[in-house]
Design a protein around this motif. Sequence first.
Motif, PDB file in Angstrom:
ATOM      1  N   THR A 121      -0.578  -3.181  -4.744  1.00 41.70           N
ATOM      2  CA  THR A 121      -2.062  -3.606  -5.361  1.00 41.70           C
ATOM      3  C   THR A 121      -2.540  -4.621  -6.270  1.00 41.70           C
ATOM      4  O   THR A 121      -3.247  -5.115  -5.906  1.00 41.70           O
ATOM      5  N   TYR A 122      -1.227  -5.571  -6.564  1.00 38.65           N
ATOM      6  CA  TYR A 122      -1.737  -7.109  -6.781  1.00 38.65           C
ATOM      7  C   TYR A 122      -1.808  -7.556  -5.928  1.00 38.65           C
ATOM      8  O   TYR A 122      -2.592  -8.987  -6.063  1.00 38.65           O
ATOM      9  N   LEU A 123      -1.170  -7.623  -5.134  1.00 37.66           N
ATOM     10  CA  LEU A 123      -1.499  -8.503  -3.530  1.00 37.66           C
ATOM     11  C   LEU A 123      -3.082  -7.914  -3.392  1.00 37.66           C
ATOM     12  O   LEU A 123      -3.612  -9.287  -2.844  1.00 37.66           O
ATOM     13  N   LEU A 124      -3.167  -6.937  -2.887  1.00 38.25           N
ATOM     14  CA  LEU A 124      -4.948  -6.445  -2.965  1.00 38.25           C
ATOM     15  C   LEU A 124      -6.122  -7.111  -3.796  1.00 38.25           C
ATOM     16  O   LEU A 124      -7.284  -8.170  -2.858  1.00 38.25           O
ATOM     17  N   VAL A 125      -5.082  -7.247  -4.512  1.00 37.24           N
ATOM     18  CA  VAL A 125      -6.349  -7.389  -6.058  1.00 37.24           C
ATOM     19  C   VAL A 125      -6.228  -8.913  -6.118  1.00 37.24           C
ATOM     20  O   VAL A 125      -7.768  -9.287  -6.229  1.00 37.24           O
ATOM     21  N   THR A 126      -5.422  -9.567  -5.981  1.00 35.40           N
ATOM     22  CA  THR A 126      -5.361 -10.774  -5.696  1.00 35.40           C
ATOM     23  C   THR A 126      -6.360 -11.653  -4.150  1.00 35.40           C
ATOM     24  O   THR A 126      -6.193 -13.000  -4.770  1.00 35.40           O
ATOM     25  N   ARG A 127      -6.733 -10.572  -3.774  1.00 34.46           N
ATOM     26  CA  ARG A 127      -6.108 -11.413  -2.553  1.00 34.46           C
ATOM     27  C   ARG A 127      -5.620 -12.288  -1.770  1.00 34.46           C
ATOM     28  O   ARG A 127      -6.344 -13.107  -1.230  1.00 34.46           O
ATOM     29  N   SER A 128      -4.115 -12.127  -1.870  1.00 31.40           N
ATOM     30  CA  SER A 128      -3.183 -13.291  -1.595  1.00 31.40           C
ATOM     31  C   SER A 128      -2.800 -12.803   0.030  1.00 31.40           C
ATOM     32  O   SER A 128      -2.703 -11.879   0.655  1.00 31.40           O
ATOM     33  N   PRO A 129      -3.066 -14.274   0.429  1.00 33.86           N
ATOM     34  CA  PRO A 129      -2.562 -14.196   1.810  1.00 33.86           C
ATOM     35  C   PRO A 129      -1.639 -13.584   2.600  1.00 33.86           C
ATOM     36  O   PRO A 129       0.016 -13.504   1.488  1.00 33.86           O
ATOM     37  N   ARG A 181       4.225 -14.065  -5.841  1.00 37.18           N
ATOM     38  CA  ARG A 181       4.227 -13.515  -4.812  1.00 37.18           C
ATOM     39  C   ARG A 181       5.046 -13.544  -4.426  1.00 37.18           C
ATOM     40  O   ARG A 181       5.394 -12.604  -3.145  1.00 37.18           O
TER      41      ARG A 181
END
Length: 314
Positions: A73-81, A201
């Motif tokens: 969820t965090y990676l998707l919300v922050t749009r992390s590659p 990350r």
Amino acid sequence: MNFMKTEVENKNQTVKPHSTVLTYLSILATLLLWASAFPVVRFGLRTIENPGGLDPGPLALLRFSIASLGAITYLLVTRSPLPKKTDLLRFAIAGFFGIAMYHTLFNFGEIMVASGAAAALVALSPVFVALLSIIFFKERLTLWGWLGIVCSTIGVIIIGFVDVSGFTFNIYALALVGSALATATYFVLAKPLLKTYSGMRFTCYSFIAGTIPLLLFTPALLRELPEASPSAFAAVGYLGIFPALVGYALWNNALTSMSASRLAVFLNISPVFAAVIAWLWLGEIPTSLTIIGAIVAIIGVLMVQLAGESGNAT
């Protein structure tokens, strides 16, 4: 690869005065959350006293399934590659040692070892980091560093393998020592990756990578879920959200203002917090041998961390 290079660079960073209070509050909150994990794990484990708990592997799987959902969820919300392809294997190995192996061994050890003693055994991880750094990064220890390793080893023997009748073999204490070695391996593997990825990350990717091997326990978890008590679910939910996601996030926040070597010294307070929480909550009263062994082990760890480093081998 210079294990201490990142440490030196971090020490040279200027800490903004207004961030000091937030840093120490983050450290305090993290230590309390991580210390609370020791009695909460024991509370969620299946034992003779707690038949509604989960076995070590299924508990680790459920805990990090929750943590991984939060990480995704965090990676998707922050749009992390996504991680670089060249780093995937290193993330897989780090996740295996730091998440899958560490938490499976840790859970198994806590079946029979009291929370305070377990925390003291796991607090040996900085000693293993120092030893692994000697092997892989050609670091050197001073005489005080080697004496610290001897001192901490004596403390471990007292905590886990000595009782009133003398020396005894304790597979549960041995598992906790193994978990300390596993998490130390995770820290060493993290060093080069943290030069490229932020702490948060890295944490998210390692959570996800470490959960994959734990899927081996899926059949056992499915068998145990119908018999698990509400308190076991509550314990696992707490472990997945607070000591895992929130704890690591706060720790990473502190890392932005303080070097990792200086920050690691605070980890030695965790066994004290864990013992107090277990005493107040679970009624676990440490024996005199456990207290003596914990003091000896923590002194040894502090000797390694504060006076043991002498730089790189030539």
